[in-house]
Design a protein around this motif. Sequence first.
Motif, PDB file in Angstrom:
ATOM      1  N   UNK A 172      15.809  35.969 -49.973  1.00 15.50           N
ATOM      2  CA  UNK A 172      16.371  34.496 -50.164  1.00 15.50           C
ATOM      3  C   UNK A 172      15.627  33.674 -51.239  1.00 15.50           C
ATOM      4  N   UNK A 173      14.515  34.228 -51.853  1.00 14.44           N
ATOM      5  CA  UNK A 173      13.682  33.749 -52.616  1.00 14.44           C
ATOM      6  C   UNK A 173      14.744  33.889 -53.824  1.00 14.44           C
ATOM      7  N   UNK A 174      14.887  35.349 -53.940  1.00 21.27           N
ATOM      8  CA  UNK A 174      15.700  35.653 -54.540  1.00 21.27           C
ATOM      9  C   UNK A 174      16.512  34.820 -55.644  1.00 21.27           C
ATOM     10  N   UNK A 175      17.798  34.943 -54.311  1.00 22.32           N
ATOM     11  CA  UNK A 175      19.188  34.482 -54.684  1.00 22.32           C
ATOM     12  C   UNK A 175      19.415  32.801 -54.360  1.00 22.32           C
ATOM     13  N   UNK A 176      18.490  32.749 -54.248  1.00 20.34           N
ATOM     14  CA  UNK A 176      18.177  31.379 -53.527  1.00 20.34           C
ATOM     15  C   UNK A 176      17.921  30.837 -56.133  1.00 20.34           C
ATOM     16  N   UNK A 177      17.394  31.519 -56.130  1.00 22.29           N
ATOM     17  CA  UNK A 177      16.986  30.750 -57.425  1.00 22.29           C
ATOM     18  C   UNK A 177      18.228  31.354 -58.361  1.00 22.29           C
ATOM     19  N   UNK A 178      19.494  32.217 -58.019  1.00 22.07           N
ATOM     20  CA  UNK A 178      20.372  32.777 -58.942  1.00 22.07           C
ATOM     21  C   UNK A 178      21.391  31.532 -58.209  1.00 22.07           C
ATOM     22  N   UNK A 179      21.345  31.064 -57.796  1.00 17.83           N
ATOM     23  CA  UNK A 179      22.398  30.311 -57.241  1.00 17.83           C
ATOM     24  C   UNK A 179      22.790  29.354 -57.674  1.00 17.83           C
TER      25      UNK A 179
ATOM     26  N   UNK B 296      23.226  34.392 -49.203  1.00 17.45           N
ATOM     27  CA  UNK B 296      22.196  33.469 -48.693  1.00 17.45           C
ATOM     28  C   UNK B 296      23.021  33.152 -47.003  1.00 17.45           C
TER      29      UNK B 296
ATOM     30  N   UNK C  78      17.823  29.256 -42.200  1.00 20.04           N
ATOM     31  CA  UNK C  78      18.094  29.220 -43.457  1.00 20.04           C
ATOM     32  C   UNK C  78      17.073  28.211 -44.001  1.00 20.04           C
TER      33      UNK C  78
ATOM     34  N   UNK D 271       8.966  30.687 -47.566  1.00 18.84           N
ATOM     35  CA  UNK D 271       9.016  30.892 -49.348  1.00 18.84           C
ATOM     36  C   UNK D 271       8.494  30.053 -50.026  1.00 18.84           C
TER      37      UNK D 271
ATOM     38  N   UNK E 168      14.408  32.754 -62.655  1.00 17.23           N
ATOM     39  CA  UNK E 168      13.399  33.396 -62.091  1.00 17.23           C
ATOM     40  C   UNK E 168      13.825  34.940 -62.795  1.00 17.23           C
ATOM     41  N   UNK E 169      14.365  35.181 -62.621  1.00 20.99           N
ATOM     42  CA  UNK E 169      14.630  36.389 -62.776  1.00 20.99           C
ATOM     43  C   UNK E 169      14.338  37.301 -64.444  1.00 20.99           C
TER      44      UNK E 169
ATOM     45  N   UNK F  77      21.007  36.521 -64.643  1.00 17.52           N
ATOM     46  CA  UNK F  77      21.056  35.776 -63.605  1.00 17.52           C
ATOM     47  C   UNK F  77      20.367  34.891 -64.142  1.00 17.52           C
TER      48      UNK F  77
END
Lengths: 519, 516
Positions: A482-489, A504, B283, B290, B434-435, B440
Amino acid sequence: MYEWAAPILGGAVIAALMVLLPLVAYSKYSGLPLLRAPKRFVGAVKSWTLSKSLNRFKFPRNINANVIIHKLKTLASIVRNGSSRLAKSLAPDGIISSTKSAARAARSKFREGLSVIRLSESINRTKLRGRAGAGKLSQLLDGLNLPRVNYTPNGIGREFPTKPDMETLNCRVRLGSHEDNARASDIFIVELCGSIRAPQAMHEVTLTVSITDVTDGTTQTKPVRVRTKQWQIADSPVFCHDADLGALHNETTTLADWTAVAQLSCSQLLLPRKGRRNLQFTVAILSRQTRETLACAECACVYHSTDTGYIDLADNIQRTNTLAVGLAFAVSAADHKLYDCEVDFIKSWVMSNLDASRASAKAERKLEKALDKTVAFFRTGGQFDACRVCTEIAQIAPLAIRYDILEFCLGVARANGHVTSEELALLRNLAVWLELDPDRFRAMLEKTLPVNMHEVQDAETILGVAPNMSKEETRRLLNREYAKWNSRVTSSDPAVQSQADQVLALIADARREYVGLDT
Amino acid sequence: MGNIVGIDLGTTFSTLAILNAIGKPEIVPNADGERLTPSAIFFDEENPDVIRVGIEAINSRHLNAERSVRWIKRHMGDTDYRKTISGKDWTPAELSALILKKLKEDCSAEHGEICDAVISVPAHFDEVRRRATMDAGTAVGLNVVAIVNEPVAAALYYATTRKVSGKVLVYDLGGGTFDVTIMDVDGQQMDIICSQGDHALGGIDFDRQILEILEQSYRDKFSAELLNCDEDRARYEDEAEDIKKTLSRRPTAKKMLYGPAGSLRAEISREMFEEAISSLIARTDMLVEVALDEAGAQPSEIDKVLLVGGSTRIPLIRERLEKMFGSAPETAVNVDECVALGAALYAGLTMLRDKPDSVSAGIASGLEGINLTDVCNHSYGTICAPVDEETGRRTVQNRIILKKNTPLPCEASQTFYTTYEGQKEVEVTITQGEDTAVEYVNKIATHRFELPEGRPPDCPIKVTFSYDVNQRMHCKFEDIESGRVLQVDFRLDQNGEVEEDNAQQSTEQFESLKVE
Ligand SMILES: Nc1ncnc2c1ncn2[C@@H]1O[C@H](COP(=O)(O)OP(=O)(O)OP(=O)(O)O)[C@@H](O)[C@H]1O
Ligand SMILES: [Mg+2]
């Protein structure tokens, strides 16, 4: 059984398949970013055998051993810290005769080894003879923390001649081991004894060491290569060590005892093939100005290499690429449908990775035919042992190539715009059989096969939730995703954005399903 | 001295607060007397000279959905989004500007000219979205002195109006976005620890779930569709919101559905609603976890949970928070006003710091002692090509230099090396994200950095990023050997000359528009 591959394994075809990497997928970035990340320097020629060789130099009574020791310490610290200012502060007082060479030593900050031979050379020039202080010197040298060498009691190759001819230059090579970060590695220790004649006193000289593989006889010699550019001959991977030795004080210099002059890390050398190899070492002392050989010596030694040789590698690349094409077809056929677009993708991979300068038109046609036969094989339901093929690839292909193969297979799965669960299952197996990192595979999967291409979109396929995971493990996995994809959104790329949105939503459903709403 | 205001430009409602003579923020009601103005726009065909913003726009939407706009905040920063009205393409920033114009004019009519303003944005908004928000303000002639994160503004208001101390979690669930911010509060001293946000989670998503239930029950009964045009949808979207609000007070809500196949009396219970939104609730749980992870805190270490945003009125949300943190969360009198109130305080603090002379003594003394340290909202980095340790191959990667959640002001450096002999230039890219994978992250700037000729590889290049309290970023690329330097500056209110010209143009364009 993977005999099916026979049609595309014929000699001419293999030549045609002479490939081919790096793959297309990587080439799109070539020339883009021109910075590389910080990295520690790793040298091939680690150091020179200091303590052993210096032990042989004896002190004259009239020189204070402490002075020498002080100079040595200073020089060692210069070598380590690379300060040329400090080097200059060393006065030429007969012990270290040339500040120039010390300064040069200092400049080559990381090239500890080269500096130390200059050091030993300098000491050599002072002709320190006598007994006093020798013990103390070696004791202090211990304290300098210079890289250490351990001799293995059994040298390699044939017995060393007991009495070398002191009128000429002699060389011998011994196998030692070097401890670096608690990992022992083999090193060749090159030693010299005998005489060197220079045109006049104070003649500046250099030392070269080269190695040839003579295992297949002297008519079929093969060069030894080196991984580090620094020790390569200009624009070729062939190994040649070249070191500046400074000036020889007298017309004739005699090394009364075996003196180590070079120490070469075996792991940096690339032999033609794996296994028992006969190597011939050539050591020469050249005039620095004219490059004329003043003295030269040769010796042979046998080395058991555990590393794959560069000829082995070339063979393996051909074999690997042929097998990769097989895997690609297997992925394509995993859902029992061999789409034209998938076949085209494979063909264009083969063609675009083909070394056009080498393949003749005829070979190319043959290759086409071979590919067509392979297509027919799979279209008619031919079975293919992908696991066995992967096992072979895992044995002969380096990791980078194995990732390329997986990337290629992912490309095949992607070719028709959607990936079926059978294709995905096979891809997942390929990653395991090719011994690739599961996280990396997942990252590749995310990039090449975005979620909307998946026929089945569930937490297990897309997010890697496994049935045997505990609630807590699943919770943590999902939070991470979730953290990963939320930062990609918030990506500026709409494709990434919509993929992130879809993943997500999937993650949220998975959380509800696998973790529930109780905290 | 001019008025200092804070504006909460919300997805569903917008609010303006002004600092009064003694530095206390107050909500300014709009011309209709409402404290909250719906963030809705309607372009009236019959009266094209006037653009309607607010409640009237909401009502007109049921008549002509084509010419109305809602939830524009969700599209902020989306370069492809355009709303075409009578041949004119409106960007999200321009549409937001219309809402701001309405707020500004309604306030000015009552209080006189507004000088300086702070507009709030969700904490997770990136640079592009922040800039679009800033542009919207500038376009209608506001002097936007800063952009503030909504949860930070809300916390600022809480901390100055009541006693809170210790580790505080601000839970901001509004109409379109969800933000969680964790901070240390000690009296008037506030230190932000971290923020996390979800851009697609808010009241309108809950409404959508209810609407789906309504549509499904109509389908079940009549085998026909309830919604057959945009106007139907617009109307039932509002009905759904109404049901949702009712369910916050009562266990069931009833509604008559008038569809093409007949009418139906629909009844929705709170359980049905809670079941329908369970994925969305999952969510919110993840986002809180997180954020706690990022702050390195356990739920038990949170001393206070502060609620912000209209959607925190949903009982399930409060119950869950109470269960997770062990005590009831704290609510302001009006959860949907505290962001604007805090933004006004933030505007005052910014003015005190940057232009103390233009702040009245009353306001200055009212704000005395309040101190806030913010953090970097995102990670900033550069693209490099390190050799992959595992494969031995050069790969293209994003390397983070300034890490997210670093307290401001901050500065960080890393040294990189040239890759090949004779390298004459380096393409330097500044990224946000962040990636490590370049696919990304967002590239916010790319420049060519020229280097001296004829050098070996591995020449060091030092990259330094710094970020100040005014959200200005400074990037410096330094070739150590030659001393050559490339500097790049980013400011939210500065896009380079070309775009400033555009800003000028659009300011004029907005001056001539009439908004009511
Ligand atoms: N009693 C209630 N129960 C449930 N939801 C409510 C209630 N009252 C208001 N809301 C919802 O709160 C939302 C508006 O909250 P708020 O004004 O804080 O959001 P916003 O500022 O417009 O949006 P954002 O901050 O996400 O941009 C709307 O979706 C509204 O339906
Ligand atoms: Mg809000």
